[in-house]
Design a protein around this motif. Structure first.
Motif, PDB file in Angstrom:
ATOM      1  N   GLY A   1     -31.569   1.238   2.256  1.00 36.13           N
ATOM      2  CA  GLY A   1     -31.482   1.797   1.044  1.00 36.13           C
ATOM      3  C   GLY A   1     -31.388   0.831  -0.290  1.00 36.13           C
ATOM      4  O   GLY A   1     -30.941   1.469  -1.416  1.00 36.13           O
TER       5      GLY A   1
ATOM      6  N   LEU B   1     -40.585  -2.135  -2.865  1.00 35.31           N
ATOM      7  CA  LEU B   1     -39.728  -1.469  -2.076  1.00 35.31           C
ATOM      8  C   LEU B   1     -39.172  -0.097  -2.553  1.00 35.31           C
ATOM      9  O   LEU B   1     -38.702  -0.127  -3.793  1.00 35.31           O
ATOM     10  CB  LEU B   1     -38.345  -2.181  -1.758  1.00 35.31           C
ATOM     11  CG  LEU B   1     -38.220  -3.578  -1.156  1.00 35.31           C
ATOM     12  CD1 LEU B   1     -37.035  -4.443  -1.229  1.00 35.31           C
ATOM     13  CD2 LEU B   1     -38.857  -3.416   0.376  1.00 35.31           C
TER      14      LEU B   1
ATOM     15  N   CYS C   1     -38.872   0.094   3.607  1.00 34.27           N
ATOM     16  CA  CYS C   1     -39.621   0.985   2.749  1.00 34.27           C
ATOM     17  C   CYS C   1     -40.457   0.248   1.983  1.00 34.27           C
ATOM     18  O   CYS C   1     -41.094   1.008   0.884  1.00 34.27           O
ATOM     19  CB  CYS C   1     -38.350   1.655   2.178  1.00 34.27           C
ATOM     20  SG  CYS C   1     -37.697   0.467   0.715  1.00 34.27           S
TER      21      CYS C   1
ATOM     22  N   GLY D   1     -32.616  -2.674  -0.430  1.00 35.33           N
ATOM     23  CA  GLY D   1     -33.543  -3.607  -0.692  1.00 35.33           C
ATOM     24  C   GLY D   1     -33.319  -4.932   0.492  1.00 35.33           C
ATOM     25  O   GLY D   1     -33.868  -6.049   0.294  1.00 35.33           O
ATOM     26  N   LEU D   2     -32.530  -4.592   1.260  1.00 36.28           N
ATOM     27  CA  LEU D   2     -32.322  -5.669   2.646  1.00 36.28           C
ATOM     28  C   LEU D   2     -33.246  -5.647   3.802  1.00 36.28           C
ATOM     29  O   LEU D   2     -33.296  -6.999   4.267  1.00 36.28           O
ATOM     30  CB  LEU D   2     -30.535  -5.497   3.062  1.00 36.28           C
ATOM     31  CG  LEU D   2     -29.747  -5.496   2.008  1.00 36.28           C
ATOM     32  CD1 LEU D   2     -28.244  -5.361   2.472  1.00 36.28           C
ATOM     33  CD2 LEU D   2     -29.547  -7.040   1.337  1.00 36.28           C
ATOM     34  N   CYS D   3     -33.498  -4.441   4.245  1.00 34.43           N
ATOM     35  CA  CYS D   3     -34.289  -4.554   5.380  1.00 34.43           C
ATOM     36  C   CYS D   3     -35.655  -4.427   5.523  1.00 34.43           C
ATOM     37  O   CYS D   3     -36.517  -4.701   6.536  1.00 34.43           O
ATOM     38  CB  CYS D   3     -33.745  -3.121   6.123  1.00 34.43           C
ATOM     39  SG  CYS D   3     -34.406  -1.660   5.561  1.00 34.43           S
ATOM     40  N   GLY D   4     -36.372  -4.050   4.312  1.00 30.23           N
ATOM     41  CA  GLY D   4     -37.939  -3.875   4.187  1.00 30.23           C
ATOM     42  C   GLY D   4     -38.478  -2.813   4.649  1.00 30.23           C
ATOM     43  O   GLY D   4     -39.657  -2.716   4.809  1.00 30.23           O
TER      44      GLY D   4
HETATM   45  S1  FES Z   1     -34.676   0.765   2.923  1.00 29.73           S
HETATM   46 FE1  FES Z   1     -34.121  -1.301   3.256  1.00 29.73          FE
HETATM   47  S2  FES Z   1     -35.340  -2.240   1.928  1.00 29.73           S
HETATM   48 FE2  FES Z   1     -35.651  -0.133   1.311  1.00 29.73          FE
END
Ligand code: FES
Ligand code: FAD
Length: 272
Positions: A224, A239, A231, A226-229
């Motif tokens: 939620g 993102l 979305c 910006g860490l995991c990519g």
């Molecule tokens: S939910 Fe992780 S980067 Fe958007």
């Protein structure tokens, strides 16, 4: 962005009220006097032993925060079954909000997508701006915030209700009502959230009428923030959790997956 505050555990808040919005959907309220918020932003909501999911803020006033939930799976069903005084964990608010600089807005909500638009409506009503609101759903049982909107009708709000089955308001899709509004009114910006095929149709109508467009997109989210990519959108890599969930009509021109597909929890493409 303060990464430490994002990666830390969620903070606990206690449910102070639960409102039945229609046959299925519930709004849960909690107090968070220190929260700051702009319409369109969302929270990551953690339900103990179930999951953490993104939910838009639908009410925000004097330290009272509300989330309107449609129970469709394990986490959303768990949240709507919570009771007064139960605890949930929250992170956020996250995301890029709606651009509210607009003299004549048209606000179009489809189904549960009406939730993040309620603070947009509230914003314009407080400013005294005349607005047109179109709220659509498959059936009468899935319409949101209708009584509240009907009470605002004299205060500069023009309300149009549509249902696919004709059980309330005009029979048909919101696009039918929007076509009529655009042919007879001078609209500056169309604000929308709802099923993506609906938003694509509205985006095309906005482009045809050369009006500004603001849409809130929904994609699978894990962090939620910006860490995991998870979305990321094709092909720009924007993102949804940070660059969105609200995107402008110009940004959507470059998003080839808009209206075509999204990705599930494992990254596999799912067509709309
Ligand atoms: S939910 Fe992780 S980067 Fe958007
Ligand atoms: C920015 C944003 C704001 C949202 N606001 C609201 C809201 O105000 N009210 C509301 O009822 N729903 C909202 N949603 C949708 C909500 O997050 C999903 O319905 C919810 O995650 C479903 O979880 P579940 O465990 O109940 O269902 P599941 O059975 O786990 O999933 C059902 C479907 O929901 C979607 N979904 C599941 N988990 C996630 C996730 N982590 N991120 C995104 N989608 C997911 C998938 O498409 C999945 O197929 C929002 C989604 C996003 C991205």
């Amino acid at each position: 962005m303060n990464i430490e505050s994002l990666t830390g555990g969620p903070r606990s808040v206690q449910i102070v009220n639960i409102v039945k919005e229609n046959a299925h959907d519930r709004t849960i309220f909690f107090k968070d006097p220190d929260m700051t918020f702009s319409p369109g932003q969302f929270l990551m909501v953690w339900v103990s032993k179930v999951d953490e999911i993104p939910l838009s803020i639908s009410y925000f006033q004097d330290g009272l925060v509300g989330l309107t939930i449609r129970p469709i799976g394990s986490a959303t069903k768990a949240i709507v079954s919570l009771a007064h005084n139960d605890l949930i964990g929250i992170r956020g608010p996250f995301g890029h909000p709606f651009d509210l600089d607009c003299p004549s807005p048209l606000i179009v909500g489809g189904g549960i997508g009406t939730a993040p638009l309620r603070p947009v409506i509230q914003h314009f009503v407080e400013l005294g701006t005349e607005i047109t609101v179109v709220i659509g759903a498959r059936t009468k049982d899935e319409l949101l915030f209708i009584e509240e909107m009907q009470q605002l009708e004299g205060d500069g709000v023009r309300l149009i209700i549509t249902t696919d089955d004709g059980s309330a308001g005009m029979k048909g899709f919101v696009t039918m009502a929007v076509a009529q509004v655009l042919s007879e009114s001078d609209i500056h910006t169309l604000y929308t959230c709802g099923p993506e095929p609906m938003m694509v149709a509205l985006w095309r109508m906005a482009m045809d009428h050369d009006i500004r467009f603001q849409a809130s997109l929904e994609r699978y989210m894990k962090c939620g923030c910006g860490l995991c990519g998870t979305c990321a959108l094709d092909p720009t890599g924007e993102l949804v959790c940070v660059d969105g969930p609200v995107f402008s009509g110009e940004q959507l021109r470059n998003i080839t997956e808009f209206g075509n597909y999204h990705r599930d929890s494992t990254g596999v493409k799912q067509n709309f």
